[in-house]
Design a protein around this motif. Structure first.
Motif, short mmCIF file in Angstrom:
data_model
loop_
_atom_site.label_atom_id
_atom_site.label_comp_id
_atom_site.label_asym_id
_atom_site.label_seq_id
_atom_site.Cartn_x
_atom_site.Cartn_y
_atom_site.Cartn_z
N ARG A 296 -1.70 7.69 3.95
CA ARG A 296 -0.76 6.66 4.39
C ARG A 296 -1.43 5.69 5.35
N GLN A 297 -1.30 4.40 5.03
CA GLN A 297 -1.64 3.34 5.99
C GLN A 297 -0.37 2.53 6.23
N ASP A 298 -0.17 2.10 7.46
CA ASP A 298 1.03 1.35 7.82
C ASP A 298 0.75 -0.14 7.63
N VAL A 299 1.06 -0.64 6.45
CA VAL A 299 0.72 -2.03 6.12
C VAL A 299 1.58 -3.01 6.93
N LEU A 300 2.83 -2.65 7.18
CA LEU A 300 3.68 -3.51 8.02
C LEU A 300 3.06 -3.72 9.39
#
Length: 337
Positions: A296-300
């Motif tokens: 998981r990467q937090d693109v937001l």
């Protein structure tokens, strides 16, 4: 409101307020040398007539438009189908609006579309811009630096000898964590599917994979690049299924989903016959069957951080401090691996 009110100019507002044109200009540009009483009187007229200052004129006076650009040097059709870009643009826009900045979007179908790129970065109505993919050539980055442009990259730049503002995630660590997890699950013939060999995100994820494989004494299996697309993942997976791999770790969720479809077409089960894993934790990952194990990467947050860095750079108007932020990633274990 009468249509004629939409064509009021500074002289009209000055006449209606009983002040000079220069006073109205100072009020609009928030200049301190205006009394509170005069400021309130002018603002009442501005609000009554819904006066909107000419953006070009205001930018010329203040040297700021309070608008930033987002440059997406990517295949246009993929911009509207890739969850990554939708989330990134949303994150940039929400943070910019929160800081009272507007956003304009510039799309180019190829990174060498210099006319479109130069038009955006030289637009006098933009205070700065965010490059939403670190695939810009080193030569172009060097030119931006020489021209003292205000910009922030999303992704580690391909060159390290320039003071470039950027936001990235722990791509190498994410690649390492996923590969280490697959090894611990007992898989030995683990293939890695790159996204695009020119992008540092794909390069770093592959480096993490190779590090974990080397530590375990396992030979790396690098497939052709899947270009970060579902179709690319599908086509590459069809090519490598004959190699009897036990698991495929894809550099993006969309490629992993495409690879999974190719696996299912061959009558194979996931993860019983072949495990599949991705990177991003896009919204589709949890709802896919079987639900996708991913990084998981937090693109937001990446988008919001890029906007925050850029606007801080614009306000301070200084190039002394270079901000380079690396955001954390995490392993998300589901049923596909």
């Amino acid at each position: 409101m009468d249509s004629e009110n939409n064509h009021l100019n500074l002289e009209d507002i000055a006449r209606l307020s009983g002040v000079s044109r220069s006073t109205v200009s100072r009020v609009i540009n928030d200049h301190p040398n205006v009394s509170q009483r005069t400021r309130e009187r002018v603002m009442q007229v501005i609000k009554k007539y819904n006066f909107q200052p000419n953006a070009v004129a205001r930018a010329l006076v203040t040297q700021r438009s309070r608008v930033i650009g987002i440059l997406v040097p990517h295949i246009i059709t993929e911009v509207f189908t890739e969850p990554f870009f939708a989330m990134l643009i949303q994150g940039i826009t929400l943070k910019a609006n929160q800081l009272d900045y507007g956003v304009t979007l510039g799309l180019t179908s190829h990174t060498d579309n210099t006319n479109t790129i130069h038009r955006l970065i030289n637009d006098p109505l933009l205070d700065g811009f965010i490059v939403a993919e670190a695939s810009i050539s080193p030569e172009f980055l060097a030119q931006l630096h020489r021209e003292n442009k205000r910009y922030v990259l999303v992704g580690r730049p391909p060159i390290s000898d320039l003071p470039i503002h950027y936001v990235d995630v722990e791509n190498e660590q994410g690649g390492y964590l996923m590969t280490q997890y697959l090894i611990q699950k007992g898989y030995c013939r683990i293939a890695f599917m790159p996204g695009r060999i020119t992008l540092t995100s794909s390069i770093d994820r592959q480096a993490g994979y190779e590090r974990a494989m080397a530590e375990a004494g396992l030979p790396p299996i690098i497939t052709p690049a899947g270009n970060f697309t579902k179709e690319g993942g599908y086509l590459v997976a069809k090519q490598i299924l004959s190699q009897k791999v036990e698991a495929i770790f894809c550099a993006s969720d969309m490629m992993a989903i495409g690879a999974a479809e190719a696996i299912k077409e061959q009558g194979l089960s996931i993860p019983e016959d072949i495990a599949i894993a991705g990177f991003d934790d896009a919204s589709i990952a949890a709802n896919f069957q079987p639900p996708l194990t991913t990084v998981r990467q937090d693109v937001l947050t990446s988008g919001a951080t890029a906007a925050e860095i850029l606007i801080e750079h614009i306000i301070e108007n200084s190039s002394d401090t270079v901000i380079q932020k690396i955001l954390p990633v995490s392993l998300i274990v589901r049923e596909s691996a």
